[in-house]
Scaffold this active site. Structure first.
Site, PDB file in Angstrom:
ATOM      1  N   TYR A 204       0.812  -1.221   0.000  1.00  0.00           N
ATOM      2  CA  TYR A 204       0.000   0.000   0.000  1.00  0.00           C
ATOM      3  C   TYR A 204       0.843   1.267   0.000  1.00  0.00           C
ATOM      4  O   TYR A 204       0.302   2.368   0.002  1.00  0.00           O
ATOM      5  CB  TYR A 204      -0.932   0.013   1.220  1.00  0.00           C
TER       6      TYR A 204
ATOM      7  N   LYS B 100       3.562 -14.314   5.729  1.00  0.00           N
ATOM      8  CA  LYS B 100       3.834 -15.332   4.710  1.00  0.00           C
ATOM      9  C   LYS B 100       5.365 -15.405   4.593  1.00  0.00           C
ATOM     10  O   LYS B 100       5.938 -15.268   3.506  1.00  0.00           O
ATOM     11  CB  LYS B 100       3.153 -14.903   3.396  1.00  0.00           C
TER      12      LYS B 100
ATOM     13  N   ASP C  77      -2.520 -17.810   4.737  1.00  0.00           N
ATOM     14  CA  ASP C  77      -3.515 -18.671   4.082  1.00  0.00           C
ATOM     15  C   ASP C  77      -4.108 -19.666   5.073  1.00  0.00           C
ATOM     16  O   ASP C  77      -5.315 -19.942   5.067  1.00  0.00           O
ATOM     17  CB  ASP C  77      -2.946 -19.379   2.839  1.00  0.00           C
TER      18      ASP C  77
ATOM     19  N   ASP D 218      -5.941  -5.859   5.386  1.00  0.00           N
ATOM     20  CA  ASP D 218      -7.088  -5.394   4.617  1.00  0.00           C
ATOM     21  C   ASP D 218      -7.997  -6.577   4.252  1.00  0.00           C
ATOM     22  O   ASP D 218      -9.212  -6.554   4.465  1.00  0.00           O
ATOM     23  CB  ASP D 218      -6.585  -4.689   3.343  1.00  0.00           C
TER      24      ASP D 218
END
Ligand code: NAD
Length: 362
Positions: free
Chosen positions: A124, A191, A225, A249
């Site tokens: 972002y 991640k 995930d 988000d």
């Protein structure tokens, strides 16, 4: 005690949900002077700028704002006015509580989760290089000289900056929030198995900072995930999440879905002695002016604001009033009805009036 707060009704459904929240806040009997300012499409429509100087100045001087969603016109030069406001005031912590509040559409009864999203960097940051551009080609050439793995020529590039400073301050914020709000456990979401240097740095910062809270707050880390799957099946396994910007988000919307939809998810953007409170949802232009959307997310954002002001009892009263309306299940907006086209759905205004009635009963 009296307060002065910048009020930005926003675009699309913004003015309707903000009006509903004001009616509820008024009923609490707080002495708040609202300083109304505009931004976004509304401001452009009045011949002004997307983010006018007097709106910026008002937030700067009051240091607190309640804001409706803002539409960012395509091709305006801003990726998002909302992101611009967060970056301008360095509102680094995005706080998004996800709570069932007896919502009839909640997938589980007792969801009570707090999401803490880093708000200033990651994908972002807005550092992007477009396809077929000479700067992008130069960048690709340098990357392909330096990196072991090669990037396909002609690619567009988005930069994902994650710094230790920004990671440490959001993680500290999460732990301090946990201590101050009687939360038990924080899960760091990442991640890092794939993005070893960026998410790896976020995770490493978490592990370092967590040492200072040993014995006070439990902690663990979960790959994003895996989190998405676990949250839908066993949300009770999580108490607080701290995440880099993009995962924050996406997981916020997943959280909103767990409790009944975007109309129920409040938010706060918090920096050093400055904060902007707003619903998680956008300006939903196709519903604008119909007096039909759910104002709960904005009402609960106002409750977060009231708590931030130190009026904890009144914030709690507002939350309890919303929960009581849901429990009665007589006055519900279309999104919470079994049939979304039910003509008996309450209007935005009727929902706010039902909350006010409960405030007076409590
Ligand atoms: P959106 O959140 O505005 O709407 C998506 C859908 O969610 C709506 O069509 C509606 O079905 C549902 N929804 C949203 N709010 C609801 C409510 N209060 N009650 C009931 N249902 C509700 O997302 P979008 O359509 O992708 O974005 C529209 C505009 O909003 C874009 O210009 C975007 O940039 C902007 N936006 C602003 C913010 C913000 O101001 N913080 C956040 C997200 C999007």
């Amino acid at each position: 005690m009296s307060y002065k707060v910048t009020l930005i009704p926003g675009d699309g459904i913004g003015p309707e949900v903000i009006q509903a929240a004001l009616v509820c806040v008024d009923a609490l009997g707080l002495d708040i002077k609202w300083e109304k300012r505009i931004a976004g499409k509304t401001s452009m429509g009045q011949g002004g700028e997307l983010l006018p100087k007097d709106t910026i100045d008002s937030i700067k001087s009051n240091r607190i704002a309640l804001k409706g969603p803002i539409t960012t016109p395509v091709g305006s030069g801003f990726r998002s006015i909302n992101v611009a406001i967060r970056q301008l005031f360095d509102l680094y912590a995005c706080l998004r509580p996800i709570k069932s509040f007896n919502s009839p559409k909640a997938l589980y009864k007792d969801i009570d989760l707090v999401i803490v999203r880093e708000n200033t960097e990651d994908l972002y940051a807005g550092v992007e290089f477009k396809e077929k551009d000479s700067d992008t080609d130069k960048l690709l050439e340098s990357i392909n000289k330096m990196a072991e793995k090669k990037v396909r020529p002609g690619s567009a590039i988005s930069i994902k900056p994650i710094s230790r400073n920004a990671s440490e301050r959001i993680i500290k914020f999460a732990f301090e929030y946990a201590l101050g709000n009687n939360r038990k456990k924080i899960s760091c979401i990442h991640k890092a198995n794939i993005m070893k240097y960026t998410d790896g740095l976020f995770l490493d910062s978490f592990i370092q900072i967590a040492q200072n809270y040993k014995g006070k707050i439990e902690y663990n880390d979960v790959i994003v995930d895996n989190l998405a799957m676990q949250l839908t099946q066993k949300p009770e396994n999580f108490d607080m999440l701290v995440l880099p910007n993009l995962y924050g988000d996406i997981i916020s919307d997943l959280g909103a879905g767990l409790v009944g939809g975007l109309g129920l998810a409040p938010g706060a953007n918090i920096g050093q002695n400055i904060a902007v409170f707003e619903p998680t949802h956008g300006s939903a232009p196709r519903h604008a002016g119909k007096n039909k959307v759910n104002p709960t997310a904005t009402i609960l954002s106002a409750a977060l604001m009231i708590k931030y002001l130190g009026e904890t009892e009144k914030a709690l009263r507002l939350e309890k009033a919303v929960a009581a309306v849901f429990k009665e299940a007589k006055v519900l907006t279309y999104d919470l009805m079994p049939d979304r086209n039910d003509p008996n759905a309450a209007t935005t205004q009727e929902f706010a009036e039902a909350v006010v009635k409960q405030i007076k009963n409590l």
